[in-house]
Design a protein around this motif. Structure first.
Motif, short mmCIF file in Angstrom:
data_model
loop_
_atom_site.label_atom_id
_atom_site.label_comp_id
_atom_site.label_asym_id
_atom_site.label_seq_id
_atom_site.Cartn_x
_atom_site.Cartn_y
_atom_site.Cartn_z
N ALA A 94 6.21 -2.75 -6.71
CA ALA A 94 6.55 -2.40 -5.33
C ALA A 94 8.05 -2.50 -5.09
N ASP A 95 8.66 -3.56 -5.61
CA ASP A 95 10.10 -3.72 -5.41
C ASP A 95 10.89 -2.61 -6.09
N ARG A 96 10.49 -2.23 -7.30
CA ARG A 96 11.20 -1.17 -8.01
C ARG A 96 10.96 0.18 -7.35
N ILE A 97 9.76 0.39 -6.84
CA ILE A 97 9.47 1.64 -6.12
C ILE A 97 10.37 1.75 -4.90
N ARG A 98 10.53 0.66 -4.17
CA ARG A 98 11.39 0.69 -2.99
C ARG A 98 12.83 1.01 -3.37
N ALA A 99 13.29 0.49 -4.50
CA ALA A 99 14.65 0.77 -4.94
C ALA A 99 14.79 2.20 -5.42
N ALA A 100 13.71 2.77 -6.00
CA ALA A 100 13.78 4.12 -6.58
C ALA A 100 13.55 5.21 -5.55
N ALA A 101 12.80 4.92 -4.48
CA ALA A 101 12.38 5.97 -3.55
C ALA A 101 13.53 6.82 -3.00
N PRO A 102 14.69 6.25 -2.64
CA PRO A 102 15.77 7.09 -2.12
C PRO A 102 16.30 8.11 -3.12
N TYR A 103 15.98 7.97 -4.40
CA TYR A 103 16.44 8.92 -5.41
C TYR A 103 15.51 10.13 -5.54
N PHE A 104 14.40 10.11 -4.81
CA PHE A 104 13.50 11.27 -4.78
C PHE A 104 14.01 12.20 -3.68
N SER A 105 14.83 13.16 -4.08
CA SER A 105 15.58 13.96 -3.11
C SER A 105 14.69 14.88 -2.28
N GLY A 106 13.44 15.12 -2.73
CA GLY A 106 12.53 15.90 -1.91
C GLY A 106 11.82 15.04 -0.89
N ALA A 107 11.14 13.99 -1.34
CA ALA A 107 10.28 13.20 -0.46
C ALA A 107 11.05 12.30 0.49
N TRP A 108 12.14 11.69 0.02
CA TRP A 108 12.78 10.65 0.81
C TRP A 108 13.30 11.13 2.16
N PRO A 109 13.97 12.28 2.26
CA PRO A 109 14.41 12.71 3.60
C PRO A 109 13.26 12.87 4.59
N TYR A 110 12.11 13.35 4.11
CA TYR A 110 10.95 13.48 5.00
C TYR A 110 10.51 12.12 5.50
N ALA B 168 4.13 5.96 -5.37
CA ALA B 168 4.27 6.05 -6.83
C ALA B 168 3.17 6.88 -7.47
N ARG B 169 1.96 6.80 -6.94
CA ARG B 169 0.87 7.59 -7.52
C ARG B 169 1.17 9.09 -7.45
N TYR B 170 1.69 9.53 -6.32
CA TYR B 170 1.93 10.96 -6.14
C TYR B 170 3.27 11.39 -6.73
N ALA B 171 4.25 10.50 -6.73
CA ALA B 171 5.57 10.84 -7.27
C ALA B 171 5.65 10.65 -8.77
N ALA C 148 10.85 2.84 -13.33
CA ALA C 148 11.31 2.79 -11.94
C ALA C 148 10.17 2.63 -10.94
N LEU C 149 8.96 3.03 -11.31
CA LEU C 149 7.83 2.99 -10.38
C LEU C 149 6.79 1.95 -10.79
N ASP C 150 7.23 0.91 -11.50
CA ASP C 150 6.30 -0.06 -12.07
C ASP C 150 5.90 -1.19 -11.13
N ARG D 154 0.82 -1.22 0.00
CA ARG D 154 0.00 0.00 0.00
C ARG D 154 0.85 1.27 0.00
N GLY D 155 1.87 1.31 0.85
CA GLY D 155 2.71 2.50 0.92
C GLY D 155 3.46 2.78 -0.37
N PRO D 156 4.19 1.79 -0.91
CA PRO D 156 4.86 2.01 -2.19
C PRO D 156 3.91 2.41 -3.31
N GLU D 157 2.74 1.80 -3.37
CA GLU D 157 1.78 2.17 -4.43
C GLU D 157 1.36 3.62 -4.29
#
Length: 240
Positions: free
Chosen positions: A37-53, A14-17, A33-35, A8-11
């Motif tokens: 759940a596993d790929r979303i988890r791998a990609a999330a740290p590259y979202f420099s705005g959202a990930w630190p939050y 991805a919808r908002y990112a 990259a967001l196709d 649920r969280g990764p999905e």
């Protein structure tokens, strides 16, 4: 083993990112990259705005997974588990998490009075665009601020090309920001939104796309977090 709860969280992330990622504003360049759940988890740290939050939310709430649905929902929409965090403590943790960088140059301890553990604070407080208002034409800064914030809307019409929605747009009168009366505008649809969206449904917009449906509680949280951020941002912009 991956469970439905894990996804649920990764999905939702991805919808908002998805829209800013496809526009090339944040995240990895790989269109796939967001196709999953596993790929979303791998990609999330590259979202420099959202990930630190999400990392700081995880640390301060004791929820181990930064992509837990509760954290993702609270970041994008406000409310939830992040709403009661102390702004000064959150700011200190966020500063410790990000170190230095030009994208974050406006985030200092002085901004703690505006701080919140959500995307709306990042758009209006951390990004530079509110500081570019009044330095020339306001059209571009207002467009970026209005596009980047998460907007609640009501679907008025659907067709094969997208949606018409009724929503409130960001405006500026004098030095202060505000939301307009509801207007009808045309938007496209992200391919990750839940199926069956129809007229009358409440939805979320990000960068001109319908990215998710909203429950009444989610819309209330988004309205409340937006109103709070506009009030605090206007104090800075107007010198009140």
């Amino acid at each position: 083993m991956t469970t439905a709860r894990d996804v649920r969280g990764p999905e939702m992330f991805a919808r908002y990112a998805g829209a800013p990622n496809q526009l090339g504003y944040c995240g990895p360049a790989d269109p796939a990259a967001l196709d999953s759940a596993d790929r979303i988890r791998a990609a999330a740290p590259y979202f420099s705005g959202a990930w630190p939050y999400l990392r700081v939310l995880s640390r301060l709430t004791g929820i181990a997974d930064p992509l837990d649905h509760r954290l993702v929902e609270s970041y994008w929409l406000g409310g939830g588990v992040g709403e009661e965090l102390d702004p000064e403590a959150f700011t200190a943790e966020l500063l410790a998490a990000i170190g230095s960088g030009t994208q974050w140059s406006h985030l200092t301890g002085d901004l703690a009075a505006e701080a919140a553990a959500n995307h709306c604070f990042h758009v209006f407080g951390v990004y530079p665009w509110t500081r570019l208002l009044g330095t020339g034409s306001d059209d571009h800064p207002l467009h970026v601020l209005d596009s980047c914030r998460i907007t609640w809307a009501t679907v008025t019409n659907c067709d094969s090309a997208g949606f018409e929605v009724r929503c409130r747009r960001l405006t500026r009168t004098g030095a202060a920001l505000a939301l307009s009366d509801p207007v009808v505008t045309r938007v496209t649809a992200d391919d990750r939104i839940p199926p069956g969206v129809s007229p009358g449904d409440p939805v979320a917009l990000h960068w001109g796309r319908v990215c998710d449906t909203l429950t009444p509680d989610q819309q209330q949280a988004l309205e409340r977090s937006t109103a709070r951020q506009l009030e605090l941002t206007n104090r800075r912009l107007t010198g009140r």
